[in-house]
Design a protein around this motif. Structure first.
Motif, PDB file in Angstrom:
ATOM      1  N   PHE A 184      -7.114  10.049  -1.372  1.00 34.09           N
ATOM      2  CA  PHE A 184      -7.477   8.883  -0.461  1.00 34.09           C
ATOM      3  C   PHE A 184      -9.077   8.895  -0.257  1.00 34.09           C
ATOM      4  O   PHE A 184      -9.649   7.859   0.082  1.00 34.09           O
ATOM      5  CB  PHE A 184      -7.141   9.372   0.902  1.00 34.09           C
ATOM      6  N   LYS A 185      -9.834   9.863  -1.049  1.00 35.04           N
ATOM      7  CA  LYS A 185     -11.338   9.847  -0.781  1.00 35.04           C
ATOM      8  C   LYS A 185     -11.778   8.796  -1.925  1.00 35.04           C
ATOM      9  O   LYS A 185     -12.660   7.919  -1.529  1.00 35.04           O
ATOM     10  CB  LYS A 185     -11.786  11.253  -1.199  1.00 35.04           C
ATOM     11  N   TYR A 186     -11.468   8.831  -3.334  1.00 41.67           N
ATOM     12  CA  TYR A 186     -11.971   7.898  -4.258  1.00 41.67           C
ATOM     13  C   TYR A 186     -10.907   6.940  -4.861  1.00 41.67           C
ATOM     14  O   TYR A 186     -10.823   5.566  -4.710  1.00 41.67           O
ATOM     15  CB  TYR A 186     -12.890   8.555  -4.989  1.00 41.67           C
ATOM     16  N   PHE A 220       0.892  -1.142   0.015  1.00 37.48           N
ATOM     17  CA  PHE A 220      -0.029  -0.092  -0.071  1.00 37.48           C
ATOM     18  C   PHE A 220       0.761   1.173  -0.103  1.00 37.48           C
ATOM     19  O   PHE A 220       0.601   2.252  -1.025  1.00 37.48           O
ATOM     20  CB  PHE A 220      -1.045  -0.030   1.271  1.00 37.48           C
ATOM     21  N   THR A 274     -17.326  -5.609   0.187  1.00 37.39           N
ATOM     22  CA  THR A 274     -16.647  -4.139  -0.083  1.00 37.39           C
ATOM     23  C   THR A 274     -16.848  -3.530  -1.589  1.00 37.39           C
ATOM     24  O   THR A 274     -16.979  -2.138  -1.502  1.00 37.39           O
ATOM     25  CB  THR A 274     -15.230  -4.175   0.251  1.00 37.39           C
ATOM     26  N   ASP A 275     -17.152  -4.190  -2.453  1.00 33.26           N
ATOM     27  CA  ASP A 275     -17.291  -3.620  -3.686  1.00 33.26           C
ATOM     28  C   ASP A 275     -18.576  -3.663  -4.301  1.00 33.26           C
ATOM     29  O   ASP A 275     -19.230  -4.886  -4.652  1.00 33.26           O
ATOM     30  CB  ASP A 275     -16.392  -4.470  -4.644  1.00 33.26           C
ATOM     31  N   LEU A 277      -7.818   0.030  -4.286  1.00 35.19           N
ATOM     32  CA  LEU A 277      -7.384  -1.176  -3.342  1.00 35.19           C
ATOM     33  C   LEU A 277      -8.225  -2.800  -3.670  1.00 35.19           C
ATOM     34  O   LEU A 277      -7.871  -3.552  -2.943  1.00 35.19           O
ATOM     35  CB  LEU A 277      -7.872  -0.537  -1.900  1.00 35.19           C
ATOM     36  N   ILE A 278      -8.973  -2.509  -4.433  1.00 31.99           N
ATOM     37  CA  ILE A 278     -10.052  -3.833  -4.721  1.00 31.99           C
ATOM     38  C   ILE A 278      -8.872  -4.900  -4.877  1.00 31.99           C
ATOM     39  O   ILE A 278      -9.221  -6.002  -4.368  1.00 31.99           O
ATOM     40  CB  ILE A 278     -10.805  -3.411  -5.566  1.00 31.99           C
ATOM     41  N   GLU A 335      -6.773   5.409 -12.266  1.00 34.91           N
ATOM     42  CA  GLU A 335      -7.487   6.049 -11.502  1.00 34.91           C
ATOM     43  C   GLU A 335      -7.393   7.765 -11.619  1.00 34.91           C
ATOM     44  O   GLU A 335      -8.287   8.642 -12.041  1.00 34.91           O
ATOM     45  CB  GLU A 335      -7.502   5.557 -10.305  1.00 34.91           C
ATOM     46  N   VAL A 365      -7.767   5.732  -4.301  1.00 32.76           N
ATOM     47  CA  VAL A 365      -6.980   4.706  -3.533  1.00 32.76           C
ATOM     48  C   VAL A 365      -8.009   3.706  -3.545  1.00 32.76           C
ATOM     49  O   VAL A 365      -7.733   2.562  -3.269  1.00 32.76           O
ATOM     50  CB  VAL A 365      -6.495   5.421  -2.403  1.00 32.76           C
ATOM     51  N   ARG A 366      -9.266   4.053  -2.937  1.00 29.31           N
ATOM     52  CA  ARG A 366     -10.438   3.265  -2.253  1.00 29.31           C
ATOM     53  C   ARG A 366     -10.735   2.154  -3.566  1.00 29.31           C
ATOM     54  O   ARG A 366     -10.837   1.155  -3.259  1.00 29.31           O
ATOM     55  CB  ARG A 366     -11.714   3.957  -1.833  1.00 29.31           C
ATOM     56  N   LEU A 367     -10.680   2.781  -4.800  1.00 30.16           N
ATOM     57  CA  LEU A 367     -10.934   2.017  -5.923  1.00 30.16           C
ATOM     58  C   LEU A 367      -9.946   1.016  -6.158  1.00 30.16           C
ATOM     59  O   LEU A 367     -10.005  -0.053  -6.535  1.00 30.16           O
ATOM     60  CB  LEU A 367     -11.302   2.727  -7.159  1.00 30.16           C
TER      61      LEU A 367
END
Lengths: 327, 378
Positions: free
Chosen positions: A241-243, A120, A320-321, A249-250, A220, A245-247
């Motif tokens: 970090f809002k969107y 990460f 999560t997804d 991370l899948i 992204e 990174v979250r995407l």
């Protein structure tokens, strides 16, 4: 959702069934059954062969019956928790394996945690600073990690620790804790020893994760919504970090499934080199001495662990997804 | 991008024209050439395989010859600059051996007075070059005695020669193993993708199960079943088949997905309506159109095989002495104390890492080149 979980659990049954056939085949492959080996061994050491006991064992495992009957006898007692008898150790298999399996799970889980954290941090750095010196360094180290056999990495680390720091590494516990009952001190001692196997086993998986995370995050970051957010003056860290990174991370969750067999595989061979008290060394010895019930149980249980891990990761992914459909 | 397209544009002799009429393979080669790392990796791999083919010629010593007086001798460095200054002809220093007064072990140190120039194309032990010609010419050597550029092992055998001979076994096991798994993968993946339905489901489940079993324990189990009395060559093939028995799953998946996507294409439909036999559709229409992808995936699956052989031999379940492979050599370096005293025993690792890296880079380059949607042109 419940239906999905249920369906996935049902799908596990044929999988485990096939795995059990493969494990059984491995147990049957060496010529002769283990009782003949056992008798030879006893005779070689000049001991009296107790015919009654041999006959009892033969009956118990149905060795005089056709192979498919033998399979069903074996799987039936396996499901009841009787994994057979280890002839090298002269003890039932299930007395030997649980602690080792638990330690294997501990080492594997620690490795996965390690590779997640490292991947990460490095992945986000690499993607936000593409083509920088740090990015190239990470790629380079990653490639080396990918290409070096686990056991050699272990040896090199041991060699460096031994000849430059005069420290003998290996094992999971210090001498005074090996036979001690579990306590906080023992857990702490284990954590101090854990880092070498974790680095050794985790390197190649981490390298793969870094590459995936970097690629995903780079894709992204170039999307219009990120550009819009930046243009509107949202702070950089928040945008990141809002969107995106979250995407990105899948893959961390979705790759658990296929990285687990690799981790367990790597754990097996690394623990032989580092002589960890996990499944690896015992499995190797069982295979060398054709202690097939012990070996077969290990292969079977390790595979089942992997299947369960994959199941958990699939369910986590579904949770999560929100884009995953349950049909 | 057929001839018809270009004929509609008269007078095109520019680069565009070349691209339009270029065959698929030419386009791939152009894209591949732009991938610098992959080009380098390709050259490195050609060198490695040539080394495997000509290992007898390149190796200065017989890899199985024991030198009891030079056990665990350190590597001799190849030098150009010595006491008398620079010399164009490389040379090495000889060994000075004495017994350690405490451990009574023979210790070899470099003797700077003993200058031994390297000679090229010297005569040494005889061998058959490529299995054809009997000869005793070696690429290099020294006038008297032997040269050990990478040191010797516990029996005084030359590490360099052993590594060079190991190249042949270790790299060929990857190729042969991939060949077997390619056959399995194309047949099984092809059946799965072409027919679909129940067959497909069953095969996919089987692949999933095989992939969910940790490979090393499974490999260990299978190779422990190889009878110990087998001759080395049969063990070699046994190990290769074990490696490919598990390796085919990845290739089968690639083949299957390609079959599924091609099944719906017009040219397959046209061939079907034209009354072409199924087997001909597969071999003449479908397989050629995804061969490039297969080659890329094959390249990426070779390193797994090489690492697999190395791991098994290292554990003592794979190839065994007197066969020389990188894994067998690494087995010598199992003990940390030995490695700490004689670190040159770790050198085979370098060769493994370089080979595996080269295959990875080459495979990446091939994959990018084989992708028809990637950027092309020159």
């Amino acid at each position: 959702m419940t239906g999905y979980v249920l369906r996935r659990c049902l799908l596990m049954i044929p999988t485990v069934f096939l795995i059990s056939i493969i494990s059984f085949a491995i147990m049957q492959l060496p010529p002769g059954d283990f009782l003949t080996n056992y008798m030879i061994q006893l005779e070689a050491s000049g001991q009296e062969v107790d015919q009654a006991m041999i006959e009892a064992l033969r009956m118990r495992y149905g060795l005089d019956r056709p192979i498919y009957v033998q399979y069903f006898v074996w799987i039936k007692s396996f499901l009841r928790g009787d994994f057979g008898f280890s002839f090298e150790w002269n003890r039932p298999v299930n007395q030997l394996i649980w602690e080792r399996l638990a330690l294997t799970v501990a080492v594997t889980a620690a490795t996965m945690l390690f590779s997640w954290v490292v991947a990460f941090l490095i992945g986000v750095y690499s993607a936000t600073h593409p083509y920088s010196v740090g990015d190239y360094m990470a790629t380079f180290v990653g490639f080396i990690g990918l290409a070096t056999p686990n056991f050699m990495l272990a040896l090199v680390l041991m060699w460096v620790a031994y000849s430059y720091f005069g420290q003998s590494v290996g094992g999971l516990f210090s001498a005074e804790f090996i036979d001690a009952p579990w306590s906080w001190a023992k857990v702490w001692d284990m954590l101090k020893h854990l880092w070498i196997p974790v680095i050794v086993i985790g390197t190649s998986g981490t390298a793969g994760l870094i590459r995936t995370l970097r690629a995903n995050l780079l894709d992204e970051l170039n999307k219009p919504y990120v550009v819009t957010a930046v243009a509107k003056g949202v702070p950089k860290m928040r945008v990141l970090f809002k969107y995106p990174v979250r995407l990105a991370l899948i893959p961390f969750i979705s790759t658990v499934g296929w990285s687990l067999p690799g981790l367990i595989s790597g754990e097996t061979i690394t623990s032989v080199v580092l002589s960890l008290p996990t499944t690896g060394p015992l499995l190797l010895r069982a295979l060398q001495s054709q202690d097939m019930y012990l070996a077969g149980s290990f292969i079977m249980l390790l595979s089942i662990l992997t299947v369960i891990g994959t199941l958990i990761s699939d369910i986590l992914l579904a949770v999560t997804d929100p884009r995953i459909r349950f049909d | 991008m057929t001839h018809d397209d270009t004929q509609n544009i008269p007078g095109q002799e520019s680069k565009d024209h070349e691209i339009y009429v270029a065959s698929q393979w030419t386009l791939m080669w152009r894209r591949f050439r732009k991938h610098r790392m992959a080009m380098v990796a390709g050259v490195v791999l050609i060198c490695i395989y040539l080394t495997g083919a000509f290992c007898e010629f390149l190796a200065p010593n017989d890899p199985n010859e024991h030198n009891t007086r030079l056990v665990y001798a350190p590597p001799q460095r190849l030098r150009f600059v010595g006491e008398e200054g620079f010399s164009l002809r490389p040379f090495v220093y000889g060994y000075k051996s004495q017994r350690d007064p405490v451990t009574l072990q023979r210790v070899h140190t470099i003797n700077k007075e003993d200058v031994r120039p390297i000679r090229f194309f010297v005569r040494g032990h005889s061998y058959r070059l490529l299995g054809l010609f009997e000869t005793d010419i070696h690429l290099f050597g020294i006038d008297e005695g032997k040269v050990f550029l990478l040191g010797t092992d516990r029996l005084g055998r030359d590490m360099l020669s052993r590594i060079l001979y190991g190249t042949r076994i270790s790299t060929s096991i990857g190729l042969i193993g991939v060949f077997f798994s390619l056959i399995l993968g194309i047949i099984i993946g092809g059946i799965s993708g072409y027919y679909g339905g129940v067959v497909d489901t069953v095969i996919q489940r089987l692949i999933e199960v095989l992939r969910s079993i940790p490979t090393i324990p499974l490999w260990m189990g299978l190779s422990a079943a190889l009878p110990p009395h087998w001759p080395p060559l049969r063990v070699y093939f046994g190990i290769t088949i074990i490696l490919s028995l598990i390796g085919w799953t990845g290739l089968a998946r690639v083949v299957r997905s390609k079959f599924i996507s091609l099944r719906e294409e017009e040219f397959v439909m046209a061939a079907k309506i034209g009354g072409t036999k199924e087997i001909r559709i597969i071999t003449h229409h479908m397989v050629p159109s995804f061969m490039s992808h297969i080659i890329a995936s094959v390249t990426l699956s070779i390193p797994g095989m090489i690492l697999g052989e190395t791991s098994l031999s290292f554990l003592g379940l794979g190839l065994r002495s007197p066969v020389i492979s990188w894994g067998v050599l690494m087995q010598e370096a199992q003990n940390v104390q030995t490695v700490a005293l004689y670190p040159w025993l770790l050198l085979p690792t370098v060769f493994v890492v370089v080979t595996v890296l080269a295959f990875n880079f080459l495979g990446d380059g091939l994959r990018d080149a084989a992708d028809p949607y990637g950027s092309w042109g020159g």
